[in-house]
Design a protein around this motif. Structure first.
Motif, PDB file in Angstrom:
ATOM      1  N   GLY A  74      16.111 -10.239   0.732  1.00 52.54           N
ATOM      2  CA  GLY A  74      15.238  -9.339   1.467  1.00 52.54           C
ATOM      3  C   GLY A  74      14.788  -8.126   0.681  1.00 52.54           C
ATOM      4  N   ALA A  75      15.400  -7.886  -0.476  1.00 49.87           N
ATOM      5  CA  ALA A  75      15.014  -6.731  -1.282  1.00 49.87           C
ATOM      6  C   ALA A  75      13.665  -6.943  -1.966  1.00 49.87           C
ATOM      7  N   VAL A  76      13.269  -8.200  -2.162  1.00 53.08           N
ATOM      8  CA  VAL A  76      12.019  -8.496  -2.866  1.00 53.08           C
ATOM      9  C   VAL A  76      11.363  -9.704  -2.203  1.00 53.08           C
ATOM     10  N   VAL A  77      10.514  -9.456  -1.223  1.00 47.55           N
ATOM     11  CA  VAL A  77       9.843 -10.538  -0.509  1.00 47.55           C
ATOM     12  C   VAL A  77       8.352 -10.497  -0.863  1.00 47.55           C
ATOM     13  N   PRO A  78       7.837 -11.554  -1.518  1.00 46.43           N
ATOM     14  CA  PRO A  78       6.421 -11.557  -1.904  1.00 46.43           C
ATOM     15  C   PRO A  78       5.507 -11.797  -0.696  1.00 46.43           C
ATOM     16  N   MET A  79       4.416 -11.057  -0.657  1.00 47.21           N
ATOM     17  CA  MET A  79       3.412 -11.176   0.404  1.00 47.21           C
ATOM     18  C   MET A  79       2.033 -11.200  -0.241  1.00 47.21           C
ATOM     19  N   GLU A  80       1.143 -11.970   0.359  1.00 48.68           N
ATOM     20  CA  GLU A  80      -0.255 -11.964  -0.071  1.00 48.68           C
ATOM     21  C   GLU A  80      -1.115 -11.950   1.185  1.00 48.68           C
ATOM     22  N   ILE A  81      -2.079 -11.050   1.212  1.00 50.70           N
ATOM     23  CA  ILE A  81      -2.988 -10.943   2.356  1.00 50.70           C
ATOM     24  C   ILE A  81      -4.412 -11.010   1.831  1.00 50.70           C
ATOM     25  N   GLU A  82      -5.211 -11.834   2.492  1.00 51.65           N
ATOM     26  CA  GLU A  82      -6.617 -11.960   2.121  1.00 51.65           C
ATOM     27  C   GLU A  82      -7.456 -11.884   3.390  1.00 51.65           C
ATOM     28  N   SER A  83      -8.547 -11.158   3.306  1.00 55.36           N
ATOM     29  CA  SER A  83      -9.485 -11.075   4.421  1.00 55.36           C
ATOM     30  C   SER A  83     -10.745 -11.843   4.063  1.00 55.36           C
ATOM     31  N   LYS A  84     -11.131 -12.751   4.945  1.00 54.58           N
ATOM     32  CA  LYS A  84     -12.386 -13.483   4.777  1.00 54.58           C
ATOM     33  C   LYS A  84     -13.477 -12.887   5.659  1.00 54.58           C
ATOM     34  N   VAL A 105      -0.731   0.209   3.184  1.00 54.65           N
ATOM     35  CA  VAL A 105      -2.135   0.194   3.593  1.00 54.65           C
ATOM     36  C   VAL A 105      -2.969   0.222   2.319  1.00 54.65           C
ATOM     37  N   PHE A 106      -3.934  -0.684   2.243  1.00 54.94           N
ATOM     38  CA  PHE A 106      -4.811  -0.779   1.085  1.00 54.94           C
ATOM     39  C   PHE A 106      -6.245  -0.588   1.557  1.00 54.94           C
ATOM     40  N   HIS A 107      -6.987   0.301   0.906  1.00 55.27           N
ATOM     41  CA  HIS A 107      -8.388   0.562   1.257  1.00 55.27           C
ATOM     42  C   HIS A 107      -9.290  -0.063   0.202  1.00 55.27           C
ATOM     43  N   PHE A 108     -10.468  -0.557   0.637  1.00 55.14           N
ATOM     44  CA  PHE A 108     -11.372  -1.259  -0.248  1.00 55.14           C
ATOM     45  C   PHE A 108     -12.769  -0.658  -0.202  1.00 55.14           C
ATOM     46  N   THR A 109     -13.433  -0.688  -1.346  1.00 58.64           N
ATOM     47  CA  THR A 109     -14.853  -0.353  -1.387  1.00 58.64           C
ATOM     48  C   THR A 109     -15.626  -1.626  -1.039  1.00 58.64           C
ATOM     49  N   SER A 110     -16.909  -1.497  -0.837  1.00 54.58           N
ATOM     50  CA  SER A 110     -17.704  -2.668  -0.469  1.00 54.58           C
ATOM     51  C   SER A 110     -17.789  -3.698  -1.595  1.00 54.58           C
ATOM     52  N   ASP A 111     -17.543  -3.284  -2.828  1.00 49.96           N
ATOM     53  CA  ASP A 111     -17.622  -4.203  -3.968  1.00 49.96           C
ATOM     54  C   ASP A 111     -16.305  -4.904  -4.269  1.00 49.96           C
ATOM     55  N   ALA A 112     -15.219  -4.499  -3.623  1.00 46.99           N
ATOM     56  CA  ALA A 112     -13.894  -5.041  -3.942  1.00 46.99           C
ATOM     57  C   ALA A 112     -13.629  -6.350  -3.199  1.00 46.99           C
ATOM     58  N   LEU A 113     -12.827  -7.201  -3.811  1.00 51.04           N
ATOM     59  CA  LEU A 113     -12.378  -8.435  -3.173  1.00 51.04           C
ATOM     60  C   LEU A 113     -11.196  -8.073  -2.271  1.00 51.04           C
ATOM     61  N   PRO A 114     -11.300  -8.269  -0.956  1.00 50.36           N
ATOM     62  CA  PRO A 114     -10.238  -7.839  -0.033  1.00 50.36           C
ATOM     63  C   PRO A 114      -9.034  -8.783  -0.055  1.00 50.36           C
ATOM     64  N   ARG A 115      -8.236  -8.653  -1.095  1.00 49.18           N
ATOM     65  CA  ARG A 115      -7.058  -9.500  -1.276  1.00 49.18           C
ATOM     66  C   ARG A 115      -5.997  -8.691  -2.008  1.00 49.18           C
ATOM     67  N   VAL A 116      -4.779  -8.726  -1.496  1.00 51.68           N
ATOM     68  CA  VAL A 116      -3.685  -7.992  -2.140  1.00 51.68           C
ATOM     69  C   VAL A 116      -2.448  -8.870  -2.234  1.00 51.68           C
ATOM     70  N   LYS A 117      -1.675  -8.624  -3.275  1.00 53.95           N
ATOM     71  CA  LYS A 117      -0.356  -9.228  -3.441  1.00 53.95           C
ATOM     72  C   LYS A 117       0.614  -8.079  -3.623  1.00 53.95           C
ATOM     73  N   THR A 118       1.723  -8.144  -2.934  1.00 60.33           N
ATOM     74  CA  THR A 118       2.724  -7.092  -3.049  1.00 60.33           C
ATOM     75  C   THR A 118       4.098  -7.681  -2.768  1.00 60.33           C
ATOM     76  N   ARG A 119       5.108  -6.875  -2.948  1.00 69.30           N
ATOM     77  CA  ARG A 119       6.474  -7.261  -2.609  1.00 69.30           C
ATOM     78  C   ARG A 119       7.032  -6.161  -1.706  1.00 69.30           C
ATOM     79  N   VAL A 120       7.731  -6.579  -0.665  1.00 64.34           N
ATOM     80  CA  VAL A 120       8.278  -5.621   0.288  1.00 64.34           C
ATOM     81  C   VAL A 120       9.767  -5.863   0.489  1.00 64.34           C
TER      82      VAL A 120
END
Length: 154
Positions: A74-84, A105-120
């Motif tokens: 549980g100390a390192v759980v990979p997550m990936e979120i993508e918005s279509k 929380v991740f903020h995006f400009t209009s030119d960015a690909l709305p996809r993040v990978k992180t570990r929680v």
């Protein structure tokens, strides 16, 4: 030596002033952080969603959350979120049973690909909720992740 220090400070202030004047540095970032402070300090998922303004988020298949079914550690759980969804402005990640549910929380400009990978960190098995703000509306999806070895103090 004192003259050199004064000159360095003066040049530094001049560069800082030029950056602020040209719009490269803007005070909005600090203000946004203060606005989100209540969401990050909330102790329950519904309180965090409410503080973020996403209490009435709609379930959507256009929000894709990729997380393991079982997390060995549980100390390192990979997550990936993508918005279509078009016009994605932000992606937020919540871990329902963590001491503070809002993890990122991740903020995006209009030119960015709305996809993040992180570990929680996850203290125990819990629902993971991904919330996307797109076009001024909130959309969400969730997934249960089982934790075999705790990460938040476990």
């Amino acid at each position: 030596m004192q003259r050199r220090e004064v000159l360095k400070a003066g040049v530094g202030l001049g560069v800082f002033g030029a950056l602020v004047g040209s719009g490269f540095l803007q005070p909005r970032t600090a203000h946004a952080a203060r606005q989100m402070e209540n969401a990050f300090q909330a102790k329950k998922l519904d309180e965090a969603l409410q503080a973020l303004g996403a209490a009435n988020a709609t379930e959507s298949g256009d929000v894709v959350l990729t997380a393991p079914d079982i997390a060995e550690n549980g100390a390192v759980v990979p997550m990936e979120i993508e918005s279509k969804l078009p016009n994605t402005e932000a992606i937020a990640l919540f871990i329902e049973k963590n001491p503070n549910p809002l993890s990122a929380v991740f903020h995006f400009t209009s030119d960015a690909l709305p996809r993040v990978k992180t570990r929680v960190k996850m203290g125990q098995s819990s629902d993971v909720v991904a919330v996307v703000k797109a076009g001024g509306k909130y959309y969400m999806t969730k997934k249960e992740v089982k934790v075999t070895l705790g990460g938040c103090g476990g």
